[in-house]
Design a protein around this motif. Structure first.
Motif, PDB file in Angstrom:
ATOM      1  N   THR A   1      22.471   7.366 -17.502  1.00  0.00           N
ATOM      2  CA  THR A   1      22.673   6.978 -16.104  1.00  0.00           C
ATOM      3  C   THR A   1      21.493   6.128 -15.665  1.00  0.00           C
ATOM      4  OG1 THR A   1      21.499   8.886 -15.197  1.00  0.00           O
ATOM      5  CG2 THR A   1      23.875   9.163 -15.626  1.00  0.00           C
ATOM      6  N   ALA A   2      21.603   5.516 -14.496  1.00  0.00           N
ATOM      7  CA  ALA A   2      20.482   4.750 -13.952  1.00  0.00           C
ATOM      8  C   ALA A   2      19.287   5.671 -13.703  1.00  0.00           C
ATOM      9  CB  ALA A   2      20.895   4.040 -12.661  1.00  0.00           C
ATOM     10  N   GLU A   3      19.571   6.936 -13.450  1.00  0.00           N
ATOM     11  CA  GLU A   3      18.501   7.889 -13.163  1.00  0.00           C
ATOM     12  C   GLU A   3      17.741   8.323 -14.415  1.00  0.00           C
ATOM     13  OE1 GLU A   3      21.299   7.582  -9.993  1.00  0.00           O
ATOM     14  OE2 GLU A   3      21.725   8.273 -12.023  1.00  0.00           O
ATOM     15  N   ASN A   4      18.386   8.333 -15.582  1.00  0.00           N
ATOM     16  CA  ASN A   4      17.706   8.826 -16.793  1.00  0.00           C
ATOM     17  C   ASN A   4      17.466   7.760 -17.859  1.00  0.00           C
ATOM     18  OD1 ASN A   4      20.125   8.490 -18.211  1.00  0.00           O
ATOM     19  ND2 ASN A   4      20.531  10.669 -18.433  1.00  0.00           N
ATOM     20  N   VAL A   5      17.875   6.526 -17.631  1.00  0.00           N
ATOM     21  CA  VAL A   5      17.785   5.505 -18.675  1.00  0.00           C
ATOM     22  C   VAL A   5      16.345   5.259 -19.121  1.00  0.00           C
ATOM     23  CG1 VAL A   5      17.738   3.487 -17.120  1.00  0.00           C
ATOM     24  CG2 VAL A   5      18.638   3.256 -19.446  1.00  0.00           C
ATOM     25  N   ASN A   6      15.393   5.271 -18.214  1.00  0.00           N
ATOM     26  CA  ASN A   6      14.007   5.004 -18.606  1.00  0.00           C
ATOM     27  C   ASN A   6      13.414   6.155 -19.393  1.00  0.00           C
ATOM     28  OD1 ASN A   6      13.434   2.297 -17.559  1.00  0.00           O
ATOM     29  ND2 ASN A   6      14.018   3.252 -15.634  1.00  0.00           N
ATOM     30  N   GLU A   7      13.817   7.356 -19.080  1.00  0.00           N
ATOM     31  CA  GLU A   7      13.390   8.517 -19.872  1.00  0.00           C
ATOM     32  C   GLU A   7      13.929   8.416 -21.300  1.00  0.00           C
ATOM     33  OE1 GLU A   7      14.642  13.179 -19.956  1.00  0.00           O
ATOM     34  OE2 GLU A   7      14.260  12.281 -18.001  1.00  0.00           O
TER      35      GLU A   7
END
Length: 192
Positions: free
Chosen positions: A44-50
């Protein structure tokens, strides 16, 4: 022998597909120094960087049949090349994307499967804002290739979405470009 020359991470949300990808990756790198990790996760946009991390990336490929635009918009890393699916059913001129919904699935959204992702023009605008140039699209009218301007060789010409656009070859077997848009034009979009 054959040398891959890269390490990679593939993220797949479906358990059986992730297991199959893991088996394939293990065969590909057997006896080589390369590492290919297959992770089962819903991006998701919320977890993509993680998931992607902040380290250097050579290539980032986004193909999720839905929130492709929003995932790339959220990515903080600066890969040298971004390969991203565009939705040719949205046409060559419109700079639109489907609204963000972390749990979006294309077939639930519309039975045609044509309502998903973003137009090539929308992705071109996003790419420019992130320091990328559109270099090419594939002949099937599915994937767009963006190159980070900081590493783009001068000989690699940039293209506009209008110049590069190709219709979705498989969808043209069922519906013309105009018919594709007519099936989904009434659905919600965000102009970008």
């Amino acid at each position: 022998g054959f040398v891959l020359g890269w390490d990679g991470l593939m993220v797949e949300s479906e358990r059986l597909r992730a297991a199959a990808a893991r088996r394939l990756a293990e065969r590909m790198v057997e006896g080589r120094r390369n590492r290919v990790e297959v992770r089962e996760a819903f991006v998701t946009a919320e977890n993509v960087n993680e998931i992607v991390g902040s380290g250097p990336l050579g290539v980032l490929s986004i193909d999720v049949d839905g929130m492709d635009y929003w995932l790339w918009a959220a990515v903080q890393a600066a890969p040298q090349v971004v390969v991203i699916e565009y939705n040719a059913s949205l046409g060559a001129e419109r700079a639109v994307t489907v609204p963000y919904d972390a749990r979006f699935t294309a077939l639930r959204a519309h039975p045609s499967g044509y309502y998903h992702g973003a137009s090539l023009a929308a992705l071109e605008k996003l790419g420019r804002s992130k320091g990328y140039s559109l270099a090419a699209v594939d002949s099937a009218g599915v994937n767009a290739f963006f190159v980070l301007d900081a590493v783009r060789p001068a000989a690699l010409k940039t293209r506009t979405a209008a110049e590069a656009f190709r219709p979705h070859r498989m969808r043209l077997r069922r519906h013309s470009e105009a018919e594709q848009w007519d099936l989904i034009r009434h659905l919600p979009y965000e102009n970008v």
